[in-house]
Scaffold this motif. Structure first.
Motif, mmCIF file in Angstrom:
data_model
loop_
_atom_site.group_PDB
_atom_site.id
_atom_site.type_symbol
_atom_site.label_atom_id
_atom_site.label_comp_id
_atom_site.label_asym_id
_atom_site.label_seq_id
_atom_site.Cartn_x
_atom_site.Cartn_y
_atom_site.Cartn_z
ATOM 1 N N ARG A 287 0.699 -1.414 0.064
ATOM 2 C CA ARG A 287 0.079 0.095 0.006
ATOM 3 C C ARG A 287 0.875 1.304 0.084
ATOM 4 O O ARG A 287 0.206 2.251 -0.117
ATOM 5 N N ARG A 288 2.085 1.300 -0.016
ATOM 6 C CA ARG A 288 2.948 2.546 0.063
ATOM 7 C C ARG A 288 4.426 2.118 -0.507
ATOM 8 O O ARG A 288 5.513 2.218 0.237
ATOM 9 N N LEU A 289 4.473 1.585 -1.765
ATOM 10 C CA LEU A 289 5.538 1.393 -2.356
ATOM 11 C C LEU A 289 6.303 2.571 -3.002
ATOM 12 O O LEU A 289 6.572 2.841 -3.998
ATOM 13 N N VAL A 290 6.929 3.532 -2.269
ATOM 14 C CA VAL A 290 7.461 4.711 -2.542
ATOM 15 C C VAL A 290 8.888 4.618 -2.083
ATOM 16 O O VAL A 290 9.634 3.762 -1.574
ATOM 17 N N GLY A 291 9.545 5.663 -2.458
ATOM 18 C CA GLY A 291 11.095 5.662 -2.449
ATOM 19 C C GLY A 291 11.578 5.379 -1.035
ATOM 20 O O GLY A 291 12.777 4.741 -0.799
ATOM 21 N N THR B 176 10.304 -1.914 3.956
ATOM 22 C CA THR B 176 9.864 -1.393 5.307
ATOM 23 C C THR B 176 8.672 -0.811 5.170
ATOM 24 O O THR B 176 7.959 -0.615 4.129
ATOM 25 N N ASP B 177 8.189 -0.087 6.472
ATOM 26 C CA ASP B 177 6.851 0.798 6.327
ATOM 27 C C ASP B 177 5.638 -0.079 6.042
ATOM 28 O O ASP B 177 4.903 0.206 5.104
ATOM 29 N N LEU C 240 5.932 0.861 -10.213
ATOM 30 C CA LEU C 240 5.888 1.240 -11.637
ATOM 31 C C LEU C 240 6.392 2.654 -11.771
ATOM 32 O O LEU C 240 7.418 3.032 -12.299
ATOM 33 N N VAL C 241 5.483 3.548 -11.136
ATOM 34 C CA VAL C 241 5.696 4.814 -11.035
ATOM 35 C C VAL C 241 6.703 5.202 -10.275
ATOM 36 O O VAL C 241 7.788 6.286 -10.573
ATOM 37 N N THR C 242 7.152 4.759 -8.992
ATOM 38 C CA THR C 242 8.191 5.029 -7.959
ATOM 39 C C THR C 242 9.555 4.851 -8.888
ATOM 40 O O THR C 242 10.373 5.433 -8.814
ATOM 41 N N LEU C 243 9.573 3.518 -9.552
ATOM 42 C CA LEU C 243 10.854 3.511 -10.326
ATOM 43 C C LEU C 243 11.061 3.965 -11.719
ATOM 44 O O LEU C 243 12.373 4.345 -11.686
ATOM 45 N N GLY C 244 9.901 4.319 -12.142
ATOM 46 C CA GLY C 244 10.049 5.403 -13.549
ATOM 47 C C GLY C 244 10.527 6.591 -13.146
ATOM 48 O O GLY C 244 11.173 7.158 -14.095
ATOM 49 N N LEU D 233 -2.492 6.669 -6.550
ATOM 50 C CA LEU D 233 -1.035 6.563 -6.321
ATOM 51 C C LEU D 233 -0.823 7.128 -4.990
ATOM 52 O O LEU D 233 -1.972 7.863 -4.415
ATOM 53 N N SER D 234 0.188 7.236 -4.276
ATOM 54 C CA SER D 234 0.513 7.733 -2.830
ATOM 55 C C SER D 234 0.326 9.318 -3.050
ATOM 56 O O SER D 234 0.411 9.818 -4.079
ATOM 57 N N ARG D 235 0.116 9.619 -1.920
ATOM 58 C CA ARG D 235 0.041 11.352 -2.151
ATOM 59 C C ARG D 235 1.389 11.929 -2.369
ATOM 60 O O ARG D 235 1.325 12.940 -3.063
ATOM 61 N N SER D 236 2.478 11.600 -1.938
ATOM 62 C CA SER D 236 3.685 12.069 -2.108
ATOM 63 C C SER D 236 4.019 12.076 -3.682
ATOM 64 O O SER D 236 4.629 12.996 -4.413
ATOM 65 N N THR D 237 3.686 10.708 -4.221
ATOM 66 C CA THR D 237 4.071 10.686 -5.703
ATOM 67 C C THR D 237 2.990 11.336 -6.572
ATOM 68 O O THR D 237 3.558 11.769 -7.826
#
Length: 894
Positions: free
Chosen positions: A409-413, A427-428, A449-453, A486-490
């Motif tokens: 649910r939160r695969l961000v950097g 983590t998280d 996909l967006v995080t890595l992109g 997507l997540s808020r930060s993304t």
């Protein structure tokens, strides 16, 4: 441990955790606690809890509902009071006297006793909060009593009061002036969190309510309103002034670690990423031990857990199929959820931090102890450090989670950790979910996909995903590839990148335009040396060349956004992949606002129409004036076309422009008035051959000039309205009040930095494209006259249509001046443009009706006149507007 942020308010919470019997039995622990050194960021003395704001809003809503029941369910309230009076009337007199005496004494002694207990524990700030809440509650009760006595409807007065037993000519108090402050005081000082004192408080309140009801000095609704007022004022006070910060300090953390069997030596607070989503993730510490490897400790308290509450509540309300975690989650539930996800992730074969201990840190915090992982987050890695092996390892961890149907649910950097050996650790996990449905699993893939992109580009991100998950799995995630999923930060990062792309496109167009003008000036200098007269064909050729140069520059500068790039990469592998975005929103904010505003407007309009007999009114209507109103309504579309083309130097067919304005009648029904017309005219001009940037600038210039004309006409007609009944030329008080209001708003905007920056940014972006366009128009006086004349004619058509509608239902005795009609229309039109409802539905009707009544028109004439005016200018043109919209679409003009 050296603490920089310990406050007196924290003393109680700290001592509770640090002085447990288990911790005090071993004297070595006390020594080690004093020897530990470490710095912690300063904690604020007070915090504004979202939970207090939520309780305040709930209390206000409950008061409104209670007054609504009292106002509209008079029979029910009367029957309820009779049943209660009949039941309490059978109570023994001795019991009544004992209850009254006990409650009278206890209602004063309980607050004093609790205050003494708090002062002994050096918690005087809570007492100050309680006293402030009590004073405010007393003021609210006085205001409520005055309102009920002077201005409230009779039904509310009867529900809240009754004849006083001592004096039948006097009424009892609607709200008890001594009980509401006591409730506010006890709530503000935190008695509800102490079971013994809470039980005493409820016993006292029940005794007091019973004695007051039996003796006839109150009503059930009065008691309920008193409790609600005290409760609401208390939480409003707590949110306004803030609650004492009871977050556990570093000393409390060290004591908690010793309580679960560790021997800490030092602790260092880790800085959290500066994002709006991480506020509820807890504070993280790196802890070293006397014997053994270091630990990573996460501390979650009530304040941090409450951060983002309203955002999560809104997402749960508006999104379908994949709500965020529960908005109202206790600390115990948060602890159990994170622990469960940590164990489940490791059991699934994914690399995740290993949870080795959990514990409570007093009543307001919990801690989770993990083995130290080390390493750096994906966000902190340099671009050349993100290798293909690292990308595949990341997808391998996600595939392991998804094999057991675990959604992260939160695969961000900052949730992807890379340790010293290059191994990826997820983590998280606290916001994740077990037994997740397919929608959540696909969202995880689209998010990653967006995080890595964002770091390595769309091509490498998609290739790495396909190599581990397969093309079909990746292709199935395309419907989830939309900002709302997507997540808020993304989403914030994507918006920032979009602004940067738009700025680069504008810079490229301006540079191409500058170079073309420079080349034309140089060619002009060469021609000035020659005696021949410049050829018109050559000038047009130069203009066409400039247009081609700008179009080419815009085409070269145009960049696709990241989501589009990812879609294209996936479609290259699976051309048959679904690309239509899934419908994830249950309700859009604009739809909700439009529904509420429309319901309010419809209610207002229906209440006005219920008192009007339309049969005789229609029978006596002047149909000649109705025909005149129809004519003026039709002429307004010609005027609208003139006002638009006056700011377009390029050649655009006039009949087709009129048809576009008719099509706007259909568009503004499905979009707010200030948005639909602008979008349609911009699209029409682009299809007519005007470059996109110039089309936007032309429509912006028309809107800006129209706004100026609107304000000038409103002031002018307002001035005439104020002087038409007096020989003096001094303006009316309404105009003066309006000017003062505008002046105050301007001062407020210029004095508040946020508002000043917001307005200056919008104005600067507007003038960047509009002013050059205005300069082009000024060089063609004929065009300028057409635009200004069209605006004046457009306003005149609407004013005359409204005046004809009034004359159709009125007579000589009910007529008003054309200046008054103009002022009412201009004010209603301004409000309609600002309203978020399609076509200004509700707002325009209410404003026009109230305005006509205010200038002296009877309600029996104003309501049908406004209804006829809106039928002719909004509802009836919808059908021809739909036909014109479809016709222009087929012709490629829209």
């Amino acid at each position: 441990m050296k603490q920089q942020g310990v406050h007196p308010e924290d003393a109680e919470g700290t001592s509770d955790a640090a002085s447990r019997p288990e911790a005090a039995e071993d004297p070595r622990e006390e020594v080690h606690i004093d020897e530990v050194e470490g710095d912690e960021p300063l904690l604020p003395a007070r915090v504004h809890r979202p939970s207090d704001l939520m309780r305040l809003l709930v209390g206000v809503l409950a008061v409104i509902v209670l007054l609504g029941i009292a106002a509209f369910a008079h029979g029910t309230t009367s029957g309820l009071e009779q049943d209660i009076n009949k039941g309490t009337g059978q109570a023994p007199d001795l019991l009544i006297k004992i209850a009254g005496l006990a409650s009278s004494i206890a209602i004063l002694l309980v607050p004093v006793a609790f205050a003494i207990e708090r002062l002994i524990k050096r918690d005087g700030l809570r007492i100050a909060d309680g006293v402030l809440a009590a004073v405010l509650a007393h003021g609210v009760t006085l205001a409520t009593d005055l309102w009920v006595a002077k201005a409230a409807p009779d039904s509310i007065q009867e529900a809240l009061t009754q004849p006083s037993p001592g004096d039948i000519h006097a009424l009892t108090d609607p709200v008890h002036g001594y009980l509401a402050p006591v409730i506010a005081y006890m709530t503000a000082v935190g008695m509800s969190r102490r079971p013994r004192w809470r039980s005493v408080l409820w016993i006292v309140l029940l005794l007091d309510a019973f004695s007051m009801l039996v003796t006839g000095y109150t009503t059930p609704f009065s008691i309920i309103l008193t409790v609600l007022i005290g409760w609401t004022v208390a939480y409003g006070t707590l949110y306004a002034v803030g609650s004492p910060n009871v977050r556990p300090t570093g000393r409390t953390l060290m004591a908690g670690l010793r309580h679960v069997g560790f021997h800490p030596v030092s602790a260092a607070r880790e800085e959290a990423p500066d994002t709006s989503e991480t506020g509820d993730r807890g504070r993280r510490y790196f802890v070293t031990l006397e014997d053994g490897p270091p630990l990573d400790v996460t501390v979650v308290d009530r304040e941090q857990q409450a951060q983002g509450f309203f955002y999560r509540a809104w997402r749960n309300l508006t999104l379908r199929g994949f709500a965020t975690r529960s908005s109202l989650q206790s600390l115990r539930q948060a602890l159990e959820q994170e622990a469960l996800l940590a164990y489940a992730a490791i059991a699934a074969g994914a690399n995740a931090p290993k949870l080795i201990a959990t514990s409570e840190l007093g009543p307001d915090a919990v801690m989770l102890v993990y083995e130290h992982t080390g390493g750096r987050t994906l966000d902190s890695l340099a671009d050349d450090e993100i290798t293909d092996d690292l990308l595949r390892d990341t997808w391998h961890q996600v595939r392991a989670l998804q094999s057991r149907r675990i959604a992260h649910r939160r695969l961000v950097g900052d949730a992807i950790l890379v340790d010293r050996s290059g191994t990826v650790i997820l983590t998280d996990l606290r916001v994740g979910e077990i037994a997740a449905n397919n929608l959540l699993l696909r969202m995880d893939i689209s998010q990653l996909l967006v995080t890595l992109g964002l770091r390595v580009g769309a091509q490498r991100a998609v290739a790495s995903a396909v190599s581990l998950l397969g093309p079909d799995t990746v292709a199935d995630c395309l419907p989830m590839l939309q900002p709302i999923a997507l997540s808020r930060s993304t989403r914030a990062t994507l918006r920032r990148l979009a602004r940067e792309r738009a700025q680069r496109e504008r810079d490229a167009v301006l540079e191409a335009s500058r170079q073309a003008k420079q080349a034309r000036l140089e060619a002009g200098h060469e021609e000035s040396a020659a005696p021949e007269k410049p050829d018109k064909k050559a000038v047009r050729a130069e203009q066409r060349a400039e247009k081609r140069a700008i179009d080419d520059a815009l085409e070269e500068a145009r960049e696709e956004d990241l989501l589009t790039q990812i879609r294209h990469e996936v479609l290259l592998i699976r051309p048959q992949a679904p690309v239509e975005p899934a419908r994830l929103e249950r309700v859009r904010p604009r739809t909700l606002i439009s529904f509420i505003a429309g319901a309010i407007g419809a209610y207002f309009l229906l209440t006005q129409l219920t008192h009007i007999e339309f049969g005789p009114l229609v029978a006596n209507a002047e149909w000649g004036w109705v025909a005149a109103a129809v004519l003026f309504s039709a002429l307004s579309y010609v005027a609208a076309a003139m006002s638009l083309l006056g700011f377009v130097p390029e050649r655009v067919p006039f009949p087709r422009t009129v048809a576009a304005q008719v099509a706007g009648s259909f568009v503004k029904i499905v979009a707010p008035a200030a948005v639909g017309g602008v979008a349609l005219n911009t699209r029409f001009l682009q299809r007519a051959g005007v470059r996109p940037g110039l089309a936007v600038a032309s429509v912006g210039a028309s809107q800006l000039f129209g706004l100026g004309c609107h304000i000038l006409m409103l002031l002018s007609f307002g001035y005439l309205t104020g002087t038409e009944k007096t020989p003096s030329l001094s303006p009316s008080r309404t105009v003066i009040a309006g000017l003062l209001t505008v002046a105050v708003l301007v001062l407020v905007v210029t004095s508040v930095p946020f508002l000043r920056k917001f307005v200056s940014t919008r104005v600067r972006s507007l003038f960047a494209g509009v002013v050059p366009r205005m300069l082009d128009v000024l060089q063609r006086p004929q065009k300028l006259v057409t635009g200004i004349g069209g605006m004046l004619l457009l306003t005149a058509c609407f004013v005359m249509c409204l005046d004809a509608s009034i004359r159709a239902f009125g007579d000589q005795t009910t007529s008003i001046s054309i200046a008054s009609v103009a002022v009412v229309f201009l004010a209603g039109n301004a409000l309609g443009s600002a309203a978020p409802t399609p076509g200004g539905v509700g707002a325009v009707e209410a404003t026009l009706t109230v305005g006509l009544i205010a200038v002296g028109l009877p309600k029996e004439v104003a309501a049908p006149a406004v209804l006829l005016f809106r039928l002719l200018t909004l509802w009836i043109p919808v059908l021809p507007g739909w036909l014109a919209f479809n016709h222009l679409t087929r012709k490629g003009a829209l």
